[in-house]
Enzyme design. Structure first.
Site, mmCIF file in Angstrom:
data_model
loop_
_atom_site.group_PDB
_atom_site.id
_atom_site.type_symbol
_atom_site.label_atom_id
_atom_site.label_comp_id
_atom_site.label_asym_id
_atom_site.label_seq_id
_atom_site.Cartn_x
_atom_site.Cartn_y
_atom_site.Cartn_z
ATOM 1 C CD GLU A 143 -3.102 1.201 1.978
ATOM 2 O OE1 GLU A 143 -3.668 2.266 2.261
ATOM 3 O OE2 GLU A 143 -3.519 0.071 2.321
ATOM 4 C CD GLU A 172 1.667 8.622 4.659
ATOM 5 O OE1 GLU A 172 2.221 9.725 4.480
ATOM 6 O OE2 GLU A 172 0.733 8.190 3.947
ATOM 7 C CG ASP A 231 10.304 8.654 -2.799
ATOM 8 O OD1 ASP A 231 9.435 7.899 -3.267
ATOM 9 O OD2 ASP A 231 10.701 9.674 -3.385
ATOM 10 C CG ASP A 240 -0.037 15.581 -2.227
ATOM 11 O OD1 ASP A 240 -0.812 16.337 -2.853
ATOM 12 O OD2 ASP A 240 0.781 15.982 -1.391
ATOM 13 C CE LYS A 248 -1.449 26.628 -5.621
ATOM 14 N NZ LYS A 248 -0.488 27.545 -4.957
ATOM 15 C CB THR A 294 -9.272 6.219 3.868
ATOM 16 O OG1 THR A 294 -9.678 7.229 2.938
ATOM 17 C CG2 THR A 294 -8.842 4.976 3.091
ATOM 18 N NE ARG A 295 -7.928 7.583 10.917
ATOM 19 C CZ ARG A 295 -7.162 7.618 11.988
ATOM 20 N NH1 ARG A 295 -6.751 8.764 12.458
ATOM 21 N NH2 ARG A 295 -6.822 6.505 12.594
ATOM 22 C CE1 TYR A 296 -7.770 13.936 0.956
ATOM 23 C CE2 TYR A 296 -9.081 12.446 -0.392
ATOM 24 C CZ TYR A 296 -8.428 13.644 -0.231
ATOM 25 O OH TYR A 296 -8.427 14.559 -1.248
#
Length: 230
Positions: A61, A86, A113, A135, A139, A209-211
């Site tokens: 993951e 993470e 990473d 993420d 932009k 997920t919380r997101y």
């Protein structure tokens, strides 16, 4: 050590946030070292041996956020070893808390990473990969920082077994469009959708997920399922 001039563009933002609680800091100091995936290509030649009991399958993951998906999948699939990546220390601490509370033995953590980890893994070692709500770098000038890039798909294709599954999820329209295009352009990935509900409805084995609950994106979540060709 990599020459900084040739380092890959960073695909994540900050790695720290609010100060950790005393319990969280204790977990980071004491439990994380025991569960951290070694940055050692030789040790990673046999990744199933990273676990106390060698699992039957190996999943990865990428960017697990608060870790609730990792811990839920690990609990539901005890015969599967999960490598969970993470860089955000608060997320790592939350995941460690779940691991301790649920007494999970089939999770190993990588807090650098993820591209460095993937580069060290042997060919065709992964049965499944999750990339859930990475993420979005909304932009346009930052789109080059998104993790779904042709070279990273090449790297994932190398470490996935033939027929292995990859799930990508996002709630950002521009990222959904861009990522799907990149996957479809890559010869190693076969999109599994036959109808709209195949990407609009969360898969049966998905854990929210919380997101997701925060609904920060500009579309409802989409879930793209791919299989590794071959």
């Amino acid at each position: 050590m990599q020459n900084p001039q040739h380092s890959p563009i960073r695909s994540f933002g900050r790695t720290g946030g609010r100060p950790l609680s005393a319990r969280q800091q204790s977990l980071v100091d004491n439990l994380l070292p025991r569960l951290r995936v070694p940055a050692d290509k030789e040790a990673l030649k046999t990744p199933l041996q990273l676990f106390e009991t060698a699992p039957q399958t190996l999943w990865l993951e990428i960017g697990f956020g608060g870790g609730e998906h990792v811990s839920a999948q690990a609990e539901a699939n005890p015969d599967t070893g999960i490598l969970a990546s993470e860089v955000f220390v608060e997320g790592v601490a939350k995941c460690l808390s779940d691991i301790e509370e649920k007494k999970l033995t089939n999770v190993r953590l990588w807090d650098e990473d993820v591209r460095e980890l993937v580069a060290m893994l042997p060919d065709a070692c992964l049965d499944r990969v999750f990339i859930l709500f990475p993420d979005p770098w909304p932009k346009k000038k930052h789109h080059k920082r998104r993790i779904i890039q042709p070279d990273f798909l090449d790297a994932l294709a190398r470490v996935l077994k033939p027929g292995a599954a990859l799930r990508f999820a996002t709630d950002v329209r521009s990222y959904a469009d861009e990522a799907l295009h990149r996957f479809l352009q890559h010869p190693a990935f076969i999109w599994q959708a036959d109808r709209a509900d195949d990407w609009r409805v969360p898969p049966a084995d998905h854990f929210t997920t919380r997101y997701e609950v925060k609904k920060l994106g500009d579309i409802d979540p989409v879930f793209f399922e791919f299989n590794r060709d071959g």
